[in-house]
Design an enzyme around this catalytic site. Structure first.
Site, mmCIF file in Angstrom:
data_model
loop_
_atom_site.group_PDB
_atom_site.id
_atom_site.type_symbol
_atom_site.label_atom_id
_atom_site.label_comp_id
_atom_site.label_asym_id
_atom_site.label_seq_id
_atom_site.Cartn_x
_atom_site.Cartn_y
_atom_site.Cartn_z
ATOM 1 N N MET A 1 -5.073 -4.471 9.066
ATOM 2 C CA MET A 1 -5.832 -4.444 7.842
ATOM 3 C C MET A 1 -5.206 -5.416 6.859
ATOM 4 S SD MET A 1 -7.001 -0.892 6.293
ATOM 5 C CE MET A 1 -7.174 -0.096 7.858
ATOM 6 N N CYS A 2 -6.022 -6.058 6.085
ATOM 7 C CA CYS A 2 -5.473 -7.001 5.137
ATOM 8 C C CYS A 2 -5.941 -6.616 3.738
ATOM 9 C CB CYS A 2 -5.947 -8.414 5.449
ATOM 10 S SG CYS A 2 -5.475 -8.945 7.107
ATOM 11 N N GLY A 3 -5.307 -7.199 2.749
ATOM 12 C CA GLY A 3 -5.753 -7.034 1.380
ATOM 13 C C GLY A 3 -6.395 -8.334 0.941
ATOM 14 N N ARG A 28 -1.032 -3.497 1.614
ATOM 15 C CA ARG A 28 -1.978 -3.537 2.736
ATOM 16 C C ARG A 28 -1.634 -4.643 3.714
ATOM 17 N NH1 ARG A 28 -7.048 -1.265 2.176
ATOM 18 N NH2 ARG A 28 -7.890 -2.842 3.549
ATOM 19 N N ASN A 76 -10.963 -9.503 5.949
ATOM 20 C CA ASN A 76 -10.281 -8.255 6.270
ATOM 21 C C ASN A 76 -11.110 -7.595 7.354
ATOM 22 O OD1 ASN A 76 -8.931 -5.787 6.270
ATOM 23 N ND2 ASN A 76 -10.117 -4.995 4.548
#
Ligand SMILES: *[C@@H]1O[C@H](CO)[C@@H](O)[C@H](O)[C@H]1NC(C)=O
Ligand SMILES: *[C@@H]1O[C@H](CO)[C@@H](O)[C@H](O)[C@H]1NC(C)=O
Ligand SMILES: *[C@@H]1O[C@H](CO)[C@@H](O)[C@H](O)[C@H]1NC(C)=O
Ligand SMILES: *[C@@H]1O[C@H](CO)[C@@H](O)[C@H](O)[C@H]1NC(C)=O
Ligand SMILES: *[C@@H]1O[C@H](CO)[C@@H](O)[C@H](O)[C@H]1NC(C)=O
Ligand SMILES: *[C@@H]1O[C@H](CO)[C@@H](O)[C@H](O)[C@H]1NC(C)=O
Length: 614
Positions: A1-3, A28, A76
């Site tokens: 997961m990315c921000g 994140r 994301n």
């Protein structure tokens, strides 16, 4: 997961954004943080992109990705199908390449329609000055927006900050009803922001298809959304819900209060039709689990000896049927030498003073342990953390150990005290749940945060040892109840309005999963630098379940613990699971007993005052 984050400003002056958001984004995506600013004088706008990467597959790819034509992407998401991604490839780069080759909106929509897997993104298309953004069909990734009219700035972000004070927050979830395009030339001339919406099209035959009315309610004040009349739309990745009604109506409950046993499932007339459906369901679910447990960081020498005893996959585990099936299927696809972490959360039971004093007679009921541990035998069964999900979790663990003895199943007991809950809620969880704000959001948000942090104890031969799960990917059973009629409200609806009512309820629930659950859960789980994956919400699984008539999925004339999610229970039996196949649904807030810790008079839909910050 990315921000991911994007700030679009129509004013020529520099604009500072709230760095607290930055800190939340960084949690994140702890592996790499980078910003990129795109400026244009005519038309006048600037976009600040910020991306924080959690490295999960391929080689680590820095974001924002800028291509040779000056397009920029923050992504994301996770591609599990539709577009080929090789083992050593990173999906961000693949999406960027695909989008770069598009010029018309139809081409962009076609790329996005092809992808299977969860996503949220913002894409700057330099030619023509467009900003695109949105979430996948089921809204499995969070994206929030707000517009600040004073400085003419639109912010898009994975996670926000819940600020104290009397001013109502402007953050809202971007509805997962389609993707959005801003014509930067037009808005910079007009000085206000208009989004063009390209909705997900379910197909004309879906009677529950409603044009995204919900969008207008969620558009930030000061902005407008228009649906392009050209009829351009994204193609839904799942087929519409089968709304057939049975010919012979069997809407009476036969024995509503019977205690089900796993024998009952065997005695069901397993018509060949249902037998086939059970096998198909196991096949699609198994494939959904396989895609999710195998898309992991690329290791140069994957065939190196099993020196690493850290699990790469954890399961949010209550011992109920949804999580048991995930565990059983994960066992098929994860090499036997790797452990699997089972995360089981319990909140400390509060014993009211009165009860403590009057607890002379030992209370035998397992659900209600007391603190009167006078003798050793009693204390065995009366830990304040022996909540319902802990008890079924231990039983589930035993079943798994029996069925798959070669695997190391690590049952992580996560015991949460009132003090810690209150502290972390104020520090972190209130920001993550935001802009959702009900008692239910609070309970689930807190339960999921502590569970997925994975810090607790495991029982070894030597006794209990502190343990923290290092798995970056967490499988959850989200979506099974909504699709297979697992909640008690489905029974109520069936009783009052029959099969038609039940179908309407299921259609409504699937449509609102993004706004009710998934954005919130993504923000909460992402906070640990971990990623949730939802096999029951795989496009092929949803499509398969949607194609079945409702009476194959559930038979609410049968007793509790059998009739709801009947098809899934039969699948559990087929997989060799025992008593866990017939456990009635217990919602996480009750199973973990977090709901018991708080004010008993409040309703789940009330606004939760505990989420307000100082
Ligand atoms: C990403 O960051 C996490 C948390 O800091 C760390 O455990 C992990 O090893 C990092 N992964 C890579 C590939 O650098
Ligand atoms: C990401 O994948 C692409 C291929 O799709 C590759 O060319 C690129 O080098 C990768 N990025 C990094 C940082 O390795
Ligand atoms: C609708 O989309 C078409 C094709 O992209 C575009 O040419 C047209 O300007 C759009 N209409 C509106 C009202 O934005
Ligand atoms: C396993 O996880 C622990 C705790 O997160 C970490 O300290 C250790 O380095 C990891 N071991 C390996 C071999 O990755
Ligand atoms: C956690 O709770 C369990 C009861 O489910 C109990 O047996 C265990 O001792 C507790 N561990 C700690 C460290 O509190
Ligand atoms: C819905 O289910 C019925 C009964 O099994 C079947 O005949 C019909 O083809 C299904 N409809 C769709 C659209 O799949």
């Amino acid at each position: 997961m990315c921000g991911i984050f994007c700030l679009l400003s129509l004013s020529p002056t520099q604009f500072e954004w709230d760095k607290t958001v930055y800190e939340h984004l960084k949690r994140r995506g702890p592996n790499l943080s980078q910003d990129l600013t795109v400026r244009s004088t005519i038309p006048c706008y600037q976009c600040v992109f910020s991306a924080h990467v959690l490295h999960l597959r391929g080689l680590l790819t820095p974001q924002p990705v800028e291509d040779s034509r000056g397009n920029a992407l923050v992504w994301n998401g996770e591609i599990f199908g539709g577009v080929p991604v090789m083992l050593e490839e990173n999906d961000t780069a693949v999406v960027s390449q695909r989008l770069s080759s598009c010029s018309s909106p139809a081409e962009i929509l076609s790329v996005l329609s092809t992808i299977r897997g969860p996503w949220g993104f913002v894409y700057y298309q330099k030619a023509g000055d467009y900003l695109w953004f949105g979430r996948d069909f089921l809204g499995r990734r969070s994206l929030l927006w707000k517009f600040d009219a004073e400085v003419k700035a639109l912010t898009l972000t994975s996670v926000a900050v819940h600020s104290a004070g009397p001013v109502a927050s402007a953050w809202q979830e971007v509805p997962a009803a389609g993707v959005y395009r801003i014509d930067l030339k037009a808005v910079s001339e007009a000085g206000c922001v208009t989004f063009e919406v390209y909705p997900w099209a379910y197909g004309e035959n879906d009677p529950f298809y409603s044009c995204p009315q919900t969008i207008s309610e969620s558009v930030p004040s000061g902005c407008t959304a228009v649906i392009n009349r050209s009829g351009l739309a994204l193609t839904s990745p799942v087929c519409p819900l089968n709304t057939s009604l049975p010919e012979s109506l069997n809407e009476e409950e036969t024995h509503p209060n019977a205690q089900p046993s796993d024998q009952d499932l065997e005695q069901l007339p397993a018509g060949t039709e249902r037998g086939e459906a059970v096998n198909r369901l196991i096949d699609v679910l198994s494939e959904a689990v396989r895609r999710r447990v195998q898309a992991l960081p690329f290791r140069v020498q994957d065939d190196s000896p099993p020196s690493n005893d850290n699990a790469s996959i954890a399961i949010l585990f209550s011992g109920g049927i949804d999580s048991m099936i995930l565990a059983a299927l994960a066992d098929r696809h994860i090499p036997a030498h790797q452990p699997i972490d089972l995360l089981n959360v319990a909140f400390k039971l509060q014993v009211p003073k009165k009860q403590k004093e009057s607890a002379k007679k030992p209370v035998k009921h397992k659900d209600k342990p007391t603190e009167c541990n006078t003798d050793g035998a009693e204390s065995q069964t009366s830990s304040p953390f022996d909540v319902p999900d802990r008890i079924t979790g231990i039983a589930g663990l035993k079943e798994l150990q029996h069925l798959y003895p070669e695997r190391s199943w690590r049952f992580v007991e996560i015991n949460v005290t009132t003090e810690e809950l209150q502290k972390i809620r104020q520090e972190r969880i209130c920001h993550l749940v935001h802009p959702l704000d009900t008692v239910l959001d609070d309970s689930i948000g807190c339960a999921v945060w502590f569970a997925t942090r994975g810090a607790g104890f495991i029982t070894e031969d030597s006794g209990q040892e502190p343990f923290t799960s290092s798995a970056k990917v967490i499988l959850t059973g989200m979506g099974a109840d909504e699709q297979l009629a697992g909640y008690s409200r489905h029974r109520v609806r069936f009783k009052t309005s029959g099969h038609l009512g039940l179908i309407q309820e299921l259609a409504m629930e699937l449509a609102r999963i993004p706004s009710r659950n998934l954005g919130r859960d993504d923000r909460v789980i992402g906070d640990h630098g971990k990623e949730a994956r939802f096999p029951y919400l795989d496009e092929d699984v949803v499509s398969y379940l949607n194609s079945l008539p409702v009476w194959e999925k559930a038979d609410l004339s049968l007793p509790r613990g059998i009739g709801e999610k009947l098809l899934l229970r039969l699948a559990a039996r087929q997989l060799g699971l025992g008593q866990s196949a017939v456990l009635p649904k217990r919602a996480m807030q009750f199973g973990s007993r977090i709901a018991k810790m708080e004010d008993h008079r409040e309703k789940a839909s009330d606004k939760c005052t505990r989420l307000l910050t100082g």
